[in-house]
Design a protein around this motif. Sequence first.
Motif, short mmCIF file in Angstrom:
data_model
loop_
_atom_site.label_atom_id
_atom_site.label_comp_id
_atom_site.label_asym_id
_atom_site.label_seq_id
_atom_site.Cartn_x
_atom_site.Cartn_y
_atom_site.Cartn_z
N ALA A 1 6.25 -5.50 -3.51
CA ALA A 1 4.72 -4.81 -3.52
C ALA A 1 4.11 -4.94 -4.80
N ALA A 2 4.88 -4.75 -5.78
CA ALA A 2 4.49 -4.64 -7.05
C ALA A 2 3.94 -6.00 -7.69
N ALA A 3 4.45 -7.03 -6.98
CA ALA A 3 3.88 -8.16 -7.43
C ALA A 3 2.25 -8.57 -7.28
N TYR A 4 1.84 -7.75 -6.37
CA TYR A 4 0.34 -7.80 -5.89
C TYR A 4 -0.63 -6.80 -6.32
N LYS A 5 -2.08 -7.04 -6.44
CA LYS A 5 -2.81 -6.14 -6.50
C LYS A 5 -2.68 -5.24 -5.33
N LYS A 6 -2.67 -3.80 -5.74
CA LYS A 6 -2.52 -2.69 -4.51
C LYS A 6 -3.32 -2.97 -3.06
N SER A 7 -4.62 -3.02 -3.49
CA SER A 7 -5.82 -3.30 -2.58
C SER A 7 -5.69 -4.66 -1.76
N LEU A 8 -5.21 -5.57 -2.38
CA LEU A 8 -4.90 -6.86 -1.59
C LEU A 8 -3.77 -6.87 -0.78
N TYR A 9 -2.70 -6.06 -1.40
CA TYR A 9 -1.47 -6.17 -0.56
C TYR A 9 -1.54 -4.98 0.58
N ASP A 10 -2.44 -4.12 0.38
CA ASP A 10 -2.71 -2.79 1.47
C ASP A 10 -3.54 -3.47 2.66
N ALA A 11 -4.06 -4.43 2.46
CA ALA A 11 -4.86 -5.22 3.54
C ALA A 11 -4.00 -5.71 4.56
N PHE A 12 -3.12 -5.93 4.35
CA PHE A 12 -2.03 -6.68 5.19
C PHE A 12 -0.92 -5.68 5.87
N THR A 13 -1.22 -4.40 5.58
CA THR A 13 -0.27 -3.00 6.21
C THR A 13 -1.08 -2.64 7.43
N THR A 14 -0.05 -2.48 8.34
CA THR A 14 -0.36 -1.90 9.50
C THR A 14 0.34 -0.94 10.10
N ASP A 15 -0.17 0.30 10.41
CA ASP A 15 0.85 1.52 10.77
C ASP A 15 2.01 1.63 10.00
N LYS B 1 -13.16 -9.27 -16.29
CA LYS B 1 -12.42 -8.30 -16.00
C LYS B 1 -12.85 -7.45 -14.85
N ALA B 2 -14.33 -7.65 -14.88
CA ALA B 2 -14.83 -6.78 -13.65
C ALA B 2 -14.22 -7.25 -12.32
N VAL B 3 -13.95 -8.64 -12.26
CA VAL B 3 -13.55 -9.01 -10.92
C VAL B 3 -12.38 -8.20 -10.51
N PHE B 4 -11.50 -7.97 -11.21
CA PHE B 4 -10.09 -7.26 -11.10
C PHE B 4 -10.47 -5.67 -11.02
N THR B 5 -11.12 -5.35 -11.94
CA THR B 5 -11.49 -3.79 -11.83
C THR B 5 -12.30 -3.43 -10.65
N ALA B 6 -13.04 -4.43 -9.75
CA ALA B 6 -13.51 -4.37 -8.63
C ALA B 6 -12.56 -4.03 -7.20
N LEU B 7 -11.31 -4.58 -7.81
CA LEU B 7 -10.22 -4.63 -6.67
C LEU B 7 -9.85 -3.13 -6.71
N GLU B 8 -10.05 -2.12 -7.59
CA GLU B 8 -9.39 -0.82 -7.75
C GLU B 8 -10.21 -0.08 -6.61
N GLU B 9 -11.20 -0.10 -6.17
CA GLU B 9 -12.00 0.79 -5.15
C GLU B 9 -12.64 -0.34 -4.38
N THR B 10 -12.05 -0.61 -3.16
CA THR B 10 -12.53 -1.77 -2.28
C THR B 10 -12.96 -1.08 -1.06
N VAL B 11 -13.49 -2.16 -0.12
CA VAL B 11 -13.65 -1.90 1.25
C VAL B 11 -13.75 -3.04 1.99
N LEU B 12 -12.90 -3.03 3.06
CA LEU B 12 -12.63 -4.31 4.03
C LEU B 12 -13.57 -4.38 5.13
N PRO B 13 -13.97 -5.51 5.50
CA PRO B 13 -15.12 -5.56 6.64
C PRO B 13 -14.49 -4.77 7.95
N PRO B 14 -15.40 -4.23 8.61
CA PRO B 14 -14.93 -3.66 9.96
C PRO B 14 -14.52 -4.94 10.88
#
Length: 416
Positions: A120-134, A360-373
């Motif tokens: 998991a450490a290889a990926y930006k956390k918010s991107l990795y977490d998007a593919f975590t379910t339960d 760098k703002a592109v990657f800073t923005a990944l720290e607090e994200t929202v995914l589409p419903p």
Amino acid sequence: MRIIKTAVAAAALTALLAACGQGSATKEAAAPDGKTTVRYMNFSANDGHEKDLTAIVNAFQTANPDITVQVETVPYANYFTKLQTAVAGGTAADAFELNYENFVTYAKNGSLAELKEVDAAAYKKSLYDAFTTDGKQYGVPESFSNVVLFYNKDLFKKAGVAEPNADWTWKDEQAAAEKLTNKGAKVWGDYQPVSYNEFYKVLAQTGGEFLNADRTEATFNSPQGVEAAKFLVGKVGKTMPTEADGAGTPDFDSKLFKSGKLAMWHTGIWMFSGMADAPFNWDVAVEPGNTQKASAMFVNGLVVNAASKNAEAAQKWITYLAASDKTTETRLATSWELPPVADEAKLAPYLQQPKPANRKAVFTALEETVLPPVIERQQEMQDIVTQELTSAAAGRKPVEKALADAQTKVNGLLKK
């Protein structure tokens, strides 16, 4: 960029996938010389990046001589129909590509294999977490794009207004937009489409929720929802162009910004290249929030078919395709979407490009994200919310009424 920037409905998936049990098997390709063959189906290499994908495949096979990767690239327009049929018929590839919205549907229907011992450490956390379910990992991020705040530095300087910074809130943005708007000169302070895609994001920025936890009920008609809708709608005609001014027509916003007549613009990083030759100084910042930050993130992922007989080799392939140095170098060199890697040192070729300076703002923005419903009848939901908010923006109904009507209609979709 080929990231899917609008939610894509998988409306017919449920019926077909219901016929697809965990026990169905994919057809095995012949494995030359005792090698394991991994069949991989994708859409994002289509129309320009086929050679780039081939280069990554060759590098992987050199590093893993016991595995052969067999690639099938399908145009996006046909991809999900073909994939849906293949999964239902037990002929789907060992590994395949999904955008986030479709990932949610496939994961829910049990079509994806759980991935084991992924780094998991290889990926930006918010991107990795998007593919975590339960609590289980059913995919890895492959590439992403997101939305930031573009701004015209020359207009800010001319008006004597401080440029956007990390501490800005909605109030700061609104105050700056009012000072920067000059209707006589046809200069506008801000542009943020009144749409579903912007609404779910600003709703999150003020602490609201679009759906309940199990996605069985819409919950956006709330005090936070009203505040979010008023933030969007309130700009129209005041600091932002109206439909009568041309807002909403194709490329209106990009042309307006590039002409030097727009001070701030909420849009995606895919517009960087199109603005590279703009005849003025411009930069980007993370979008302001209200009670919190929440940046819109669009992400493609890689998954393994639950029915694959080559799941271990397939996982080795997709994790290489997602985060290997070869993939990262290839993507950055060819502008083939942004890689999801956490190590920003590997992103230096992207970060060091001169425009915009604050990449760098592109990657800073990944720290607090929202995914589409995501719901089964996705496109209908999007259209309903956009239409109701547009009615409010045009003055045809109050914001409160538009939001209440939208929620009633969306709940109707959820009950059918």
